[in-house]
Design a protein around this motif. Structure first.
Motif, PDB file in Angstrom:
ATOM      1  N   TYR A 128       0.826  -1.204   0.000  1.00 38.10           N
ATOM      2  CA  TYR A 128       0.000   0.000   0.000  1.00 38.10           C
ATOM      3  C   TYR A 128       0.865   1.261   0.000  1.00 38.10           C
ATOM      4  O   TYR A 128       0.667   2.162  -0.812  1.00 38.10           O
ATOM      5  N   VAL A 129       1.840   1.304   0.891  1.00 37.48           N
ATOM      6  CA  VAL A 129       2.713   2.480   0.973  1.00 37.48           C
ATOM      7  C   VAL A 129       3.555   2.598  -0.297  1.00 37.48           C
ATOM      8  O   VAL A 129       3.764   3.692  -0.820  1.00 37.48           O
ATOM      9  N   HIS A 130       4.005   1.464  -0.824  1.00 36.52           N
ATOM     10  CA  HIS A 130       4.770   1.488  -2.072  1.00 36.52           C
ATOM     11  C   HIS A 130       3.932   2.077  -3.204  1.00 36.52           C
ATOM     12  O   HIS A 130       4.437   2.868  -4.015  1.00 36.52           O
ATOM     13  N   LEU A 131       2.675   1.714  -3.279  1.00 39.12           N
ATOM     14  CA  LEU A 131       1.798   2.260  -4.314  1.00 39.12           C
ATOM     15  C   LEU A 131       1.694   3.776  -4.176  1.00 39.12           C
ATOM     16  O   LEU A 131       1.804   4.507  -5.160  1.00 39.12           O
ATOM     17  N   LEU A 132       1.494   4.268  -2.964  1.00 37.79           N
ATOM     18  CA  LEU A 132       1.392   5.713  -2.760  1.00 37.79           C
ATOM     19  C   LEU A 132       2.683   6.429  -3.138  1.00 37.79           C
ATOM     20  O   LEU A 132       2.658   7.579  -3.582  1.00 37.79           O
ATOM     21  N   ALA A 133       3.810   5.760  -2.972  1.00 38.15           N
ATOM     22  CA  ALA A 133       5.108   6.374  -3.244  1.00 38.15           C
ATOM     23  C   ALA A 133       5.480   6.364  -4.714  1.00 38.15           C
ATOM     24  O   ALA A 133       6.440   7.027  -5.113  1.00 38.15           O
ATOM     25  N   SER A 134       4.741   5.668  -5.521  1.00 39.07           N
ATOM     26  CA  SER A 134       5.130   5.469  -6.915  1.00 39.07           C
ATOM     27  C   SER A 134       4.733   6.633  -7.800  1.00 39.07           C
ATOM     28  O   SER A 134       3.634   7.172  -7.686  1.00 39.07           O
ATOM     29  N   ASP A 135       5.647   6.999  -8.693  1.00 38.44           N
ATOM     30  CA  ASP A 135       5.316   7.957  -9.744  1.00 38.44           C
ATOM     31  C   ASP A 135       4.409   7.271 -10.743  1.00 38.44           C
ATOM     32  O   ASP A 135       3.470   7.850 -11.249  1.00 38.44           O
TER      33      ASP A 135
END
Length: 115
Positions: free
Chosen positions: A75-82
């Motif tokens: 979830y956090v990785h998704l939010l961090a992705s360009d």
């Protein structure tokens, strides 16, 4: 899961308070719905990139993770992705611009029945 949240947010450069607010609204943090059996506090629909976090197809078309920590990290990785392939999501830019309205509308669109 507190330390997992802190570590994931620090690793990905995402504000912890933003993640906590979204998780609280999105899944009442694993207290009901499909987020519980799927270990998916962000209620992420399954996409192939989630397999890097142990994700697989789960109940209702949502991703299922082997444990809650993996679901949080995805979830956090998704939010961090360009942009993440399958399809791309520009959440990082919305967060950098502090455009919370765009972020909420992109992550939880009304077309999915979100209020």
């Amino acid at each position: 899961m507190g330390q997992t949240l802190v570590d994931a947010c620090r690793d990905e450069g995402i504000p912890l308070d933003l993640v906590l607010a979204q998780l609280g609204k999105e899944s009442t943090f694993l207290s009901d719905g499909s987020s519980v059996p799927n270990n998916n506090p962000g209620n992420l629909r399954f996409a192939q990139w989630e397999s890097a976090f142990g994700g697989a197809p789960g109940q209702g078309g949502f991703a299922a993770f082997p444990d809650v920590a993996s679901g949080i990290r995805a979830y956090v990785h998704l939010l961090a992705s360009d942009s993440i392939p399958d399809p791309g999501y520009p959440y990082r830019e919305m967060i950098a611009n502090r455009d919370w309205n765009a972020l909420v509308n992109a992550f939880a669109p009304a077309s999915d029945g979100n209020d």
